[in-house]
Design an enzyme around this catalytic site. Sequence first.
Site, PDB file in Angstrom:
ATOM      1  N   GLU A 128       0.930  -1.126  -0.186  1.00 47.87           N
ATOM      2  CA  GLU A 128       0.162  -0.126   0.040  1.00 47.87           C
ATOM      3  C   GLU A 128       0.989   1.253  -0.010  1.00 47.87           C
ATOM      4  O   GLU A 128       1.002   2.093   0.938  1.00 47.87           O
ATOM      5  CB  GLU A 128      -1.014  -0.006   1.208  1.00 47.87           C
ATOM      6  CG  GLU A 128      -2.073  -1.074   1.100  1.00 47.87           C
ATOM      7  CD  GLU A 128      -2.800  -1.542   2.195  1.00 47.87           C
ATOM      8  OE1 GLU A 128      -3.461  -2.689   2.191  1.00 47.87           O
ATOM      9  OE2 GLU A 128      -2.584  -0.888   3.360  1.00 47.87           O
ATOM     10  N   GLU A 140      -8.514   4.666   4.183  1.00 49.44           N
ATOM     11  CA  GLU A 140      -8.013   3.800   2.970  1.00 49.44           C
ATOM     12  C   GLU A 140      -8.146   4.682   1.535  1.00 49.44           C
ATOM     13  O   GLU A 140      -9.024   5.732   1.479  1.00 49.44           O
ATOM     14  CB  GLU A 140      -9.330   2.851   2.656  1.00 49.44           C
ATOM     15  CG  GLU A 140      -9.546   1.978   3.708  1.00 49.44           C
ATOM     16  CD  GLU A 140      -8.722   0.762   3.634  1.00 49.44           C
ATOM     17  OE1 GLU A 140      -7.699   0.796   2.752  1.00 49.44           O
ATOM     18  OE2 GLU A 140      -8.863  -0.219   4.569  1.00 49.44           O
TER      19      GLU A 140
HETATM   20 ZN    ZN Z   1      -4.107  -2.300   4.273  1.00 48.00          ZN
END
Ligand code: ZN
Length: 1048
Positions: free
Chosen positions: A705, A888
């Site tokens: 990420e 997120e």
């Molecule tokens: Zn994650």
Amino acid sequence: LWSSARETIGFWVTSVTKAVSPDCSVWLCGTDRRIHHMISKGGSEALLTALVNAGRSFCPNYTILLPLLHLLAKVGHRDRRIGMKAEEAGAVLLILNLLKHNVKYPKRAAACLWVIQVFASSVSTANLIGENHGLDVIFHLIPQYATKHLHTIKYVYPGFLQGYISGLLRLYEDWHIKDTQHNAIAIRHSLLCCLHKVTHCTAGRKALISQGGISLLYQTTQICLLSKGLVSLVEASVQLMRKCLPKTPLPLTSDQSVYSFPLPGMSHDVCYANVNSDESDDEEAEENEEAESRDYDDDLETDLNKLRLRPDPDRPRELLLQYSRLCPELYHDFELSILAVVLHYFHQSDSGLFSDTRCPTLLLFFVHRGHPPSGLRGDEEVNEEEEESHHHTMIDRLLEKHGACIPHHDPKLYHSAAAKTKSIPGFSILAFPDFWGHLPPPGHEPMVARKPNIQRQKVFEDVQRFLNTDDIINQVVFDLEDIFCEYHCSNCPSDSLRFFSSFECGNLRKAVQIRRYEYDLILNADANSSLHTQWFYFEVSNMVADTPYRFNVINCEKRNSQFNYGMQPVLYSVREALEGRPHWVRTGTEICYFRNHFCPTQGRRTTFYTLTFTITFKHNEDVCYLAYHYPYTYSALKAHLKMLQQSVDPAKLFFRQQILCGSLAGNPCLVVTITACPASRAWKDMQQLRNRPCIVLTGRVHPSESNASWVMKGTLEFLCSSDLVAQSLREAFVFKIIPMLNPDGVINGTTRCDLNSEDLNRQWCKPDPALSPTIYHTKGFLYYLNSIGRTPLVFCDYHGHSRKKNVFLYGCSVKETLWQSGSAVDTVGLKEDPGYRTIPKTLDRIAPAFSFNSCNYLVIITMRSLAPATARVVVWREMGVLRSYTMESTYNGCDQGIYKGLQMGTRELQEMGMKFCHSLLSLTKDMKALYSRRLINHIDLDHNILDHKSHNCFEDDEPPCVEEIEYSTDCPALNGTDLDSDVNSNMASDDEEEDDDDEEHRGGSISQSQQSSMKSCLFPHLIRQASIEALCEKRNTVKITHLSQVKK
Ligand SMILES: [Zn+2]
């Protein structure tokens, strides 16, 4: 009672059927609910009894029998045990016999076929029908009904076609050749459906291949593509080919990651214990097996006590004292020279902690090009002066000539930071983009429109590999396990691309040249594991300009990807960078993501997906880098923090970098404190400093990420800036930031885990100090803050999301969790502070990429441990942090706001990090009040705030993909309403006693001559009257004998 009820209903049904003629079944079977009720009362058995009674007579009364068959089709279709019941009642062979006698009567034949279809839903019944030559009867039927009675053969249930694949293929071919006017598409489609059914099992798929099925389907499909209106045939054929392509193990020696690391306290073998132990070869089960995707494993917590509970710390209080060193702002003497204090402080508190005992045990998988592994010497010291190396001279010249001015980036600083980074293989080469730096390209990058039928085209190319091997090269051009293969592989064609991935964050295990301009790429599993493949980052060179190269990443694990919804991978060209354009740019055409036919080398249960994209390079002989997303290395973080530290005014801004702990491989996990220096040393100002609430931010627990790191970069830079908002935030809060919770994972290019092959974000409940040190100490630090009355006002863990667009928050709310879970707990009296919504609501107003509608506040438990385990939930529940979030950020782009239709670049990601800080300002107004009521369950609910309907965070926001990502193993399911309406129309239509002549007058566009020629060529190999006569043998002989006697 049951049996008498059954008899009653049976009698009733029979008498009603007799009395009311065909239409009775229409009102009798009005709804599913009524039919299910009827089944539960023994309706199926009653109908079967009635059928056997009526059908046995020498000259059956079709006025009764026909509606009865219709009724049985409708009811039986909804009865999961109909096959078994039919066998018990002796109805299976009877219905075959009825069909055989009625091949000339379309309505009766159709009714029989529906009932057969319904019976054959049970495998054993289907077998029974097959064993008794049911197929022969059915094939006998097909030539009799061309276009007019399509429905008659449309429902030829293929469940018992095992062994008839060759026949089916020839039939399909014949229809394909003869049906030049496309009048019989439905028949052709039905044949494909039959093939779908019989290839449900491994034997069927093998048979299809051995009978040349793939080749036939491929060729017929190419012709079908030329005519409009044959889409249904093309789609069905493509799905069939995908399904039947032989399962091919990945061309690897082992599924295990090339990188392995001995864990403390474990023998080497144990590392592999959790990996793919199930090597069952159960193919049918395999079809439904999901790829490992932990995001799906979650469920809502519904136990109110658990939701409210604040358990005692997981460790003795004495252990918390060690974290006092991480609050340097409390002990700092703001009068002394900053530097002196910093050095003093570090020597006192950090040197002992980071003894490097584990490092020498690093397993060096290979020593790269004879260089000594870098970064394995001596201890890391955060403030140690970087050494200049004589290797720099060439670089210096390049930098002088071409270097771009990139804010907060210094290549030399990066180089020295990277030299101390410890990797499993001991990387000694820097990837150019990380070293040189990246500037976001000018302008926005829109999502790419998906080319129509792109996946189909790619599948055709893949099928061709199997059919026509002439242009297939199949040459390994890069193998991470074979160092001699790098760059100078002797067997490679001289014009093939060169690959390389042995650098920080790099991930590419193997590259195989398939065709001249096509390469299969295999990703390396997470270290010490055989799972989790998504992240890639590699170097590619030796390209020819303006030539499209196709790349296929063939071992992706996720079930869907934003690559199907407009996302592109990123590319960095060294040549472009040297010409003053040091940009990672979104690139690639013909992008799609779909399930393929590859399987792991061992344990064949995993399903793989192909990400395919085509790149046309701009320059000859360039060196380019391709990545899943904008890379952000651990060394980049270290260099960045150092740059930041140098940039701030120590008289105004308190910036302190410390080591939280060492990672498993011995890399420091850094923690940064940022706040404003007190206005003076007066008691009042010092008191204000001590009373500033903490805001704790963490990130990059999941190595792939990297977007989280770019958002964090934005946050850090903003907090260190001279912006007025930043200034007031620093005066109001103390920021404690742990930007990279998983340094080892990031460094070694893993996707999900750390070296322990565990998802660190699932270790929060009871983190192991030896195996998950960064989580253990982060949690310990939070406990410490709690214990001194400085519970964080906000906690936020930065993540990236691979299946959704936009940026959004997950929070924690007892009420919303109970509502969403449909829990019986009465939530009206439950009080909850709605303050957890302030930040998302503010962000929705001020951050263009943010989407409030994607947020939710559900408390998740993981099925495996049945305990809340992610950072957000544990910090909320155990530390009582009301505003505990996961942020997120999409890998793709936005579908709302001013960035709608655009992919996120690093500029937008950094902006998001800045906007997150802005939103914290909303907490400063009545901060004092909020801070004193920091625990949940204290403030009355403001119901107006809860008007928003949360999405379920585990659903994809995307609509179903235009093309099927998966290939179904079933033919398109026959649904109940279709069958009902066909049954109804069969009942409503004219006379049963149709004559064949009628067909030629009304029979649509196939001429008589055409039809007869079809008849003669289509079925010679299948129709054997004798076999039809030989129907009824083997099983149920008693009943059959009885039937044959009746016949005689
Ligand atoms: Zn994650």
